[in-house]
Design an enzyme around this catalytic site. Sequence first.
Site, short mmCIF file in Angstrom:
data_model
loop_
_atom_site.label_atom_id
_atom_site.label_comp_id
_atom_site.label_asym_id
_atom_site.label_seq_id
_atom_site.Cartn_x
_atom_site.Cartn_y
_atom_site.Cartn_z
N ASP A 1 15.02 -1.00 22.98
CA ASP A 1 14.63 -2.32 23.48
C ASP A 1 14.54 -3.29 22.31
O ASP A 1 13.77 -3.08 21.38
CB ASP A 1 13.27 -2.20 24.18
N ASN B 1 14.10 -6.81 22.71
CA ASN B 1 13.37 -8.07 22.94
C ASN B 1 11.93 -7.86 23.41
O ASN B 1 11.29 -8.79 23.88
CB ASN B 1 14.13 -8.97 23.91
N ASP C 1 10.57 -6.35 25.93
CA ASP C 1 10.14 -6.32 27.34
C ASP C 1 9.95 -4.89 27.85
O ASP C 1 9.70 -4.68 29.04
CB ASP C 1 11.12 -7.10 28.23
N ASP D 1 18.20 -2.34 26.12
CA ASP D 1 19.19 -3.37 26.44
C ASP D 1 20.50 -3.16 25.69
O ASP D 1 20.60 -2.30 24.80
CB ASP D 1 18.61 -4.76 26.16
N ASP E 1 29.63 3.24 34.31
CA ASP E 1 29.37 4.17 35.38
C ASP E 1 29.93 3.55 36.66
O ASP E 1 29.60 2.41 36.98
CB ASP E 1 27.85 4.38 35.50
N ASP F 1 30.44 8.37 39.54
CA ASP F 1 29.20 8.87 40.14
C ASP F 1 29.38 9.48 41.53
O ASP F 1 30.04 8.88 42.39
CB ASP F 1 28.23 7.68 40.25
N GLU G 1 31.80 13.05 38.29
CA GLU G 1 30.64 13.87 38.62
C GLU G 1 31.01 14.65 39.88
O GLU G 1 30.77 14.20 41.00
CB GLU G 1 29.39 13.01 38.87
N HIS H 1 21.16 12.41 32.49
CA HIS H 1 19.98 11.66 32.92
C HIS H 1 19.36 12.21 34.21
O HIS H 1 18.35 11.66 34.67
CB HIS H 1 20.38 10.20 33.13
N ASP H 2 19.96 13.24 34.80
CA ASP H 2 19.42 13.83 36.02
C ASP H 2 18.78 15.20 35.76
O ASP H 2 18.26 15.82 36.69
CB ASP H 2 20.54 14.07 37.05
O1 TEU Z 1 23.88 11.97 41.05
C1 TEU Z 1 24.39 12.62 42.18
C2 TEU Z 1 23.68 13.86 42.57
O2 TEU Z 1 24.13 14.55 43.46
C3 TEU Z 1 22.42 14.19 41.81
O3 TEU Z 1 21.83 12.97 41.75
C4 TEU Z 1 21.38 15.03 42.43
O4 TEU Z 1 21.44 15.05 43.82
C5 TEU Z 1 20.01 14.49 42.04
O5 TEU Z 1 19.99 14.24 40.66
C6 TEU Z 1 18.90 15.45 42.40
O6 TEU Z 1 17.75 15.14 41.70
C7 TEU Z 1 24.32 10.69 40.76
C8 TEU Z 1 23.57 10.12 39.57
O7 TEU Z 1 23.82 10.90 38.45
C9 TEU Z 1 22.12 10.00 39.90
O8 TEU Z 1 21.37 9.52 38.82
C10 TEU Z 1 21.98 9.05 41.06
O9 TEU Z 1 20.65 9.01 41.48
C11 TEU Z 1 22.86 9.47 42.23
O10 TEU Z 1 24.19 9.81 41.85
C12 TEU Z 1 22.99 8.33 43.22
O11 TEU Z 1 23.80 7.32 42.69
CA CA Z 2 14.79 -5.29 26.45
#
Ligand code: TEU
Ligand code: CA
Length: 558
Positions: free
Chosen positions: A21, A23, A25, A29, A98, A200, A257, A330-331
Amino acid sequence: MKKKWWHEKIGYQIYPKSFLDTNGDGVGDLTGVIEKLPYLEQLGVDILWLSPVYPSPMVDNGYDISDYENIDPRFGTLEDMDRLIAEAKKREMYILMDLVVNHCSDEHEWFQQAIKDPDGKYGNFFYIRDKKDDKAPCNWRSYFGGPVWEELPGHPDKQYLHVFHKKQPDLNWENPEVREEVYKNIRWWMEKGLGGFRIDAIINIKKKLPFSDYPADRADGLCSVGRMLEEAEGIGEFLGEMAEKCFHPYDAFTVGEVFNEKEDEIKDFIGENGYFSSMFDFEETCYGKSEDGWYASKPYLTPEEYKKCIFHTQKKIGDTGMISNIIENHDEPRGVCHYISPEDRCPDSRKLLAGVYFLLKGIPFIYQGQEIGMENMEFTSMDQIDDISTIDEYQVALRAGCSEKEALDAASAFSRDNARTPVQWSAEKNAGFSEGEPWLGVNPNYKEINVKSQLTDSDSLLSFYKKLTALRKAPEYKETLVYGTFAPYQEEQKNLIAYTRNGEKNLLILGNMQAQSQKVSLPGEVKEVLLNNQKAVEITEKEIILKPYQFIVLETAV
Ligand code: TEU
Ligand code: CA
């Protein structure tokens, strides 16, 4: 395999909201990403995938897009994005955005128009159905819990489909007008000089129609959307069209994905002229996850389980195409917590995990913070959670009879917020992420685990990742590490994760994932030790003795 510009690249995923970050907030960014380009260049990565930065109401942190051709002011401006693309290019780096087109946000203009006139043009951009006897068109459960059907605002007689959150209405890909709009957006971005896209949730764009019920798989009477996907046929028509109209003309790099593709489809997906350049390997991410929910899933894999998963994928893919290898995104929970058991977690085992996945055949991707070994959070209250999926899974656990503590433990082990806590840049305020109040709590271990201290420590995990990227790019070994064949080595030997990569050179990758030494027989003469996570090497004529958690890359004669 026909050579492509991206084959020898190394990916890095940025979750902009939690990156840096600039700025104050509390939200990361684009300027923050630009500021860290020299850091990323030094790390040796060159394809940067940015999680969504488009305008969004942020119910799913940007995976709910309300305008495909702009940047959310929280992240910056279109000019910032242009600058990022240009600055990256100067460093021979490529930006991936993405592509979230299974659904948009309910605040997108298209959906707003559909609400105004469900029978008009935009009504057909979505799946809108009349209610019959107050019953939903089918009993599918959305990924974030509850039914996939929601009442269309202002129309008590109608419902729309959302396989994710109700603020993420699914786009009707059967409608050619929808596809053309999507393709237009993609080309608009490609014209800006993007390297390509991460795509995605793409497997969801093809629905099994007409909508129909499946046997319930939980007490809620619903059935997972996944069940429907097994029967949906014909996604290739959409994907082939998109590739031909949007990706091939630009020689884009695309990484899908893709979950649960069928084995005979691999070639269609990532073979020469496939729909995508690559797709992620999710075998190890899915392993041990229960259909019942996180509370019933395995919090970490044993070395044998992990080996089984990665080897299975490697054998399955062979020379068909380039898979993308990850231990985090990130999931998912943090890799060092999910793929190393608590007893085995130590500096050497972290390097071992890094080395083992990184040198597999395919494109290695690093997720932000993975290079310093960021760890899961120990959540002590649901108040610390932002993620919609975690909120749902917590309730699933309670409904299944778990105590609050057990439900919270499941959240700690699997929450997507584990990966979304701010990047730990230094031991200073807020881990150096922000001068303001970070949107999500910083992991309290930032004083021990941070970029700044690891940058100057030649023995750190970060330094080890740099050695890995350097090895993959070394002129003498590049050909072998990118195109060389993969074969398991002494696969039956317990807690040994070993494989060969054979091309111009012969490489043997060895990892001893246990607290005891173990002997491994060698295929032939050792020419050189290319990488070692410890100081010494114990090699006799025919054997190597691997110390606890030792990881070694050898160049051998055969
Ligand atoms: O993820 C698709 C997905 O099937 C996974 O999100 C899974 O079902 C979920 O992480 C269970 O916790 C993609 C993205 O990577 C995710 O961040 C999004 O939330 C999702 O699509 C919807 O766009
Ligand atoms: Ca920021």
